[in-house]
Design an enzyme around this catalytic site. Sequence first.
Site, mmCIF file in Angstrom:
data_model
loop_
_atom_site.group_PDB
_atom_site.id
_atom_site.type_symbol
_atom_site.label_atom_id
_atom_site.label_comp_id
_atom_site.label_asym_id
_atom_site.label_seq_id
_atom_site.Cartn_x
_atom_site.Cartn_y
_atom_site.Cartn_z
ATOM 1 N N SER A 160 -9.253 30.142 9.699
ATOM 2 C CA SER A 160 -9.599 28.798 10.152
ATOM 3 C C SER A 160 -8.830 27.757 9.328
ATOM 4 C CB SER A 160 -11.117 28.615 10.057
ATOM 5 O OG SER A 160 -11.532 27.434 10.694
ATOM 6 N N ASP A 180 -12.982 32.117 16.392
ATOM 7 C CA ASP A 180 -12.845 31.885 14.951
ATOM 8 C C ASP A 180 -12.813 33.197 14.165
ATOM 9 O OD1 ASP A 180 -13.612 31.149 12.139
ATOM 10 O OD2 ASP A 180 -13.759 29.155 13.031
#
Length: 344
Positions: free
Chosen positions: A49, A201
């Site tokens: 991320s 993610d």
Amino acid sequence: MPKSATRRSPVPIDLALQGGGAHGAFTWGVLDRLLEETWLSFDGISGTSAGAMNAAVLVDGFVKDGPDGARAALEHFWRRVSDAALLSPFRRTPLDILLGRWSLDNSPAFVAYDILARVVSPYDLNVMKENNPLREILEATVDFGRLTRASIKLFVTATNVQTGQGRVFHNEAITADVLLASACLPFLFQAIEIEDEPYWDGGYSGNPTIAPLVNECGADDIVLVQVNPVERLGTPRSAREIANRINEVSFNATLLKELKMIALLRQVANPGNCEGALWAKMRVHRIASAAMTELGYSSKLNAEWDFLCHLRDEGRRSAEGFLKDHARHLGRQSSLDLDALLEE
């Protein structure tokens, strides 16, 4: 050389960078400080991320103009992030600004989003698919071709939606889509498709992934830059507090499992077992800050420049404290007590 820089024999290290939205500016500060140390060299960086974006920006800047180039590239990236958020509806209220609170909990736009995210899918709204402002920022600030020529190994994790497994992308495979996939929160963004497969993610499967640093890098020291608190005292009671804690626990779970494996293999690994020995010999260190436990989920969406600079400065302070207390341990022994994880 900065006055605070340490003089000693060169030590190669690996970096493990967690994700956390705007909280990734804390990692920016840590990296900014570490890049001042000429005796440190980066062998590999694993990021997820915001950690992945920090990693890619750092490596691109480093290839272009060494440590100074990496520091300049990181500042430029976060400045662009802040500039892109100037018209964002996610803003602090005047009272929060007056009281010095970084939270968006009282922001009407965030409250509306928080409610809608529980009942409405990004696919229902058909937003944030092609117009993610981070795509333009990444394409403007990172030369992805340069990443393929870098001596620093990059590892970016994203989660395959269909299999639930993490996929680690290496230098030559890293693109803007890969970085966006690694940061794709499913309640906010539509899945990012890479090679016809959807990704979310990377925090769900590795935040960050430690394995490639062990198996594919030569350094024996891993420095974890931790953004998401492992421990948080008290029992969350409001719906928002519960959701925040669930996010922290789930995004730390895989990381803690890998750290426990290193601790266990130290105790039982047979020196003749090459794979086990690789894990067992790793020295692990951590840079974190108690200040991060004071921040909730909503502030991860706060990209005000003052907040990003506040986090950067906290990151620099934390890195400075780490170097003061543990620089002597790098290249010699772990400074993070992994055995304590086995007692939990």
